[in-house]
Design an enzyme around this catalytic site. Structure first.
Site, PDB file in Angstrom:
ATOM      1  N   ASP A 121      -0.332 -13.578  73.046  1.00  0.00           N
ATOM      2  CA  ASP A 121      -1.767 -13.320  73.121  1.00  0.00           C
ATOM      3  C   ASP A 121      -2.240 -13.037  71.709  1.00  0.00           C
ATOM      4  O   ASP A 121      -1.500 -13.236  70.739  1.00  0.00           O
ATOM      5  CB  ASP A 121      -2.091 -12.189  74.098  1.00  0.00           C
ATOM      6  CG  ASP A 121      -1.585 -10.825  73.652  1.00  0.00           C
ATOM      7  OD1 ASP A 121      -1.023 -10.704  72.538  1.00  0.00           O
ATOM      8  OD2 ASP A 121      -1.756  -9.858  74.420  1.00  0.00           O
ATOM      9  N   ARG A 153     -10.198  -4.221  80.829  1.00  0.00           N
ATOM     10  CA  ARG A 153     -10.159  -3.954  79.388  1.00  0.00           C
ATOM     11  C   ARG A 153     -11.295  -4.698  78.692  1.00  0.00           C
ATOM     12  O   ARG A 153     -11.284  -5.927  78.607  1.00  0.00           O
ATOM     13  CB  ARG A 153      -8.813  -4.385  78.780  1.00  0.00           C
ATOM     14  CG  ARG A 153      -8.764  -4.178  77.274  1.00  0.00           C
ATOM     15  CD  ARG A 153      -7.360  -4.183  76.693  1.00  0.00           C
ATOM     16  NE  ARG A 153      -6.702  -5.481  76.775  1.00  0.00           N
ATOM     17  CZ  ARG A 153      -5.543  -5.765  76.163  1.00  0.00           C
ATOM     18  NH1 ARG A 153      -4.938  -4.822  75.436  1.00  0.00           N
ATOM     19  NH2 ARG A 153      -4.990  -6.953  76.298  1.00  0.00           N
TER      20      ARG A 153
END
Length: 542
Positions: free
Chosen positions: A449, A170
């Site tokens: 996160d 990603r």
């Protein structure tokens, strides 16, 4: 080779690197790779900037009360009969994927853990320091070639097993910029930097092993942004002489606007698609961000915004229907719980929550799910193995009646003082860890996160903007938020075991976003904090 020597070699490409280049970086920053990055920038940067301006224009419309709807001019795409390209063999079964940053130990453990896929993350689970980015790329180069190893301080050796997970990567979203790497005086897109280095170094090696260059694409807000990625893929494959359609990418539907264009996003990427993913945490944050100016969109406590309520339930149903209709994976998302050490009772509760979440996903029709910790792998795998005996359930196309109004429906529930305080504390703790180079941080037995921390920040900011009322009847005022912020900062400073902690700086950054944005929400917390993790010579210039 010094930074100045490398800059001398790559100046012919219009490139200048504003960061220390060490010997171990040279396998990543080869002249050919640098040239490829420059070509990506020269071909696509203008379009990226245009699309970011389009985001601002659309935000202005929403601020004025023009809310999203399904696009009339793409109705023919939604209603016509088409499929994405056939799925590669090593992406057929994705029942459990593990995600995490690209540090060396994590890469080895994630590839070895038994998950079907490892998504190596340069985005939300990563603090984008220069070293994290370049060393992460080297770690993936070594992993693809199976030469990666790591030795712990205690002497334990880590190497790859014979059988490992399929690798996906990603890159950062279109909004992020890599200020350490300039092309013709302009910083390169973080997306193109992360994608370009991984693709250039690994695409052919992956193909030779029977796999391919596979990606996750974050933070897109429209099908036109997906079209830009498709153009990048087409150029990159032609440039390296790789067959068209070799690249495959799963798009994270994690913005409120993208949920209205899921058919169109798949259509733009139909030759390169690996499906869609319910990026649940960013999706909640995007909802707060996009409708920040409207008091009717203020959400209850973060814990009450679940996948079975309101706009979240609607978007899950529509995503699964859309993907299966088009013959591709509909991936589930991340449960935030992590294993609890030294407390069997609390650990059992956490695992039970994860199991319930995964059961909901597989019964809803998802073809796979995410975990953030190897300790959760068996729980998720057991649920999907029991309820999904085939590699996927793409064949199960269920009807849907989800409307535009459903995608904007707010879940009910209170805003508590504890919820407000938790949001403030989590934001400080996460930003502090991010500033020290960690992008995935365990807090209160949850894996935070950037996406989850943005929810906490966004809720405080939106509740403050509209003077929302607590369940006690008290109003959320600047004085109340400032008081709690000061209390939490003082307590964290008092209890911190890190001598060089960045708690005060994290609190200061958070306070600026809360009290000094002139009524605007701002963009991403990572952009506000990014100047503080740049190399020292560059930081003061931003």
């Amino acid at each position: 080779m010094s930074t100045s020597e490398l800059n001398g070699r790559v100046a012919k490409f219009g490139v200048r690197i504003n960061a220390p280049v060490r010997k171990e970086h040279l396998g990543v920053l080869t002249e050919d790779a640098v040239q490829f990055l420059a070509e990506l920038h020269n071909n696509f940067e203008w379009n990226r900037r245009y699309l970011l301006r389009e985001r601002q224009r659309r935000q202005h419309e929403i601020n004025q009360g023009v809310f999203p709807n399904f696009l009339p001019h793409t109705k023919h795409i939604r209603e016509s009969n088409w499929k994405v390209a056939p799925i590669p063999a090593d992406l057929q079964d994705r029942r459990v994927e593990i995600t995490g940053p690209t540090n060396r130990k994590m890469v080895i453990n994630a590839l070895n853990c038994g998950a079907k896929v490892f998504m190596a993350d340069f985005e939300d689970a990563n603090s984008p320091t220069w070293d994290n980015g370049i060393e992460g790329q080297q770690n993936l180069i070594d992993a693809v070639r199976r030469t990666i190893s790591w030795k712990s301080p205690e002497g334990k050796e880590y190497t790859l097993n014979d059988k490992i997970a399929t690798l996906m990567v990603r890159p950062r979203g279109w909004h992020m910029t890599e200020y350490h790497f300039l092309v013709n005086g302009e910083p390169i897109s973080g997306s193109l930097f992360d994608f370009g280095l991984f693709f250039f170094h690994n695409a052919k090696a992956l193909i030779a092993k029977g796999s391919g260059p596979y990606f996750y694409l974050p933070k897109m807000e429209s099908h036109v942004e997906a079209r830009l990625w498709n153009d990048v893929f087409t150029f990159a494959q032609q440039r390296l002489g790789i067959p068209y359609g070799t690249i495959r990418a799963t798009v994270l539907i994690e913005t409120a606007l993208a949920s209205f264009e899921m058919d169109e996003i798949l259509y733009e990427l139909r030759h390169h698609s690996a499906g869609l993913n319910c990026g649940r945490w960013d999706y909640i944050f995007s909802f707060i961000k996009k409708f920040y100016n409207h008091s009717e969109f203020v959400l209850p406590d973060r814990a009450l915004v679940t996948m079975t309520e309101g706009f979240m339930a609607a978007y899950v149903e529509l995503l699964i229907h859309t993907c299966h209709k088009r013959g591709i994976h509909a991936m589930g998302g991340m449960a935030a719980q992590i294993p609890v050490r030294n407390n069997d009772a609390e650990n059992a509760k956490a695992l039970e929550k994860v199991a319930k979440d995964k059961l909901r996903e597989v019964k809803a029709g998802h073809d796979g799910t995410w975990v953030a910790h190897p300790g959760l792998l068996k729980v998720a795998m057991d649920v999907f193995n029991e309820h999904m005996p085939k590699p996927n359930q793409i064949y199960d196309v269920r009807p849907t009646k989800v409307t535009a109004a459903d995608l904007l429906r707010i879940p009910s529930g209170p805003i508590s003082l504890n919820g407000l305080r938790d949001n403030i504390r989590v934001t400080i703790l996460y930003v502090e860890a991010w500033l020290r180079g960690s992008g995935a941080v365990p807090i209160n037995n949850l894996m935070e996160d950037l996406a989850t921390a943005e929810i906490s920040r966004g809720q405080v900011q939106q509740q403050l903007r509209h003077r929302a009322k607590l369940s006690t009847g008290d109003e959320i005022t600047p004085a109340l938020v400032s008081k709690i912020l000061d209390e939490e900062t003082s307590e964290l400073l008092r209890s911190s075991k890190e001598k060089d902690n960045k708690i005060a700086l994290a609190s200061e950054i958070f306070a600026r976003m809360l009290f000094h944005t002139h009524g605007n929400f701002g963009d991403f917390m990572s952009e506000a904090a990014y100047p503080y993790i740049l190399t020292p010579a560059l930081s003061p210039k931003l």
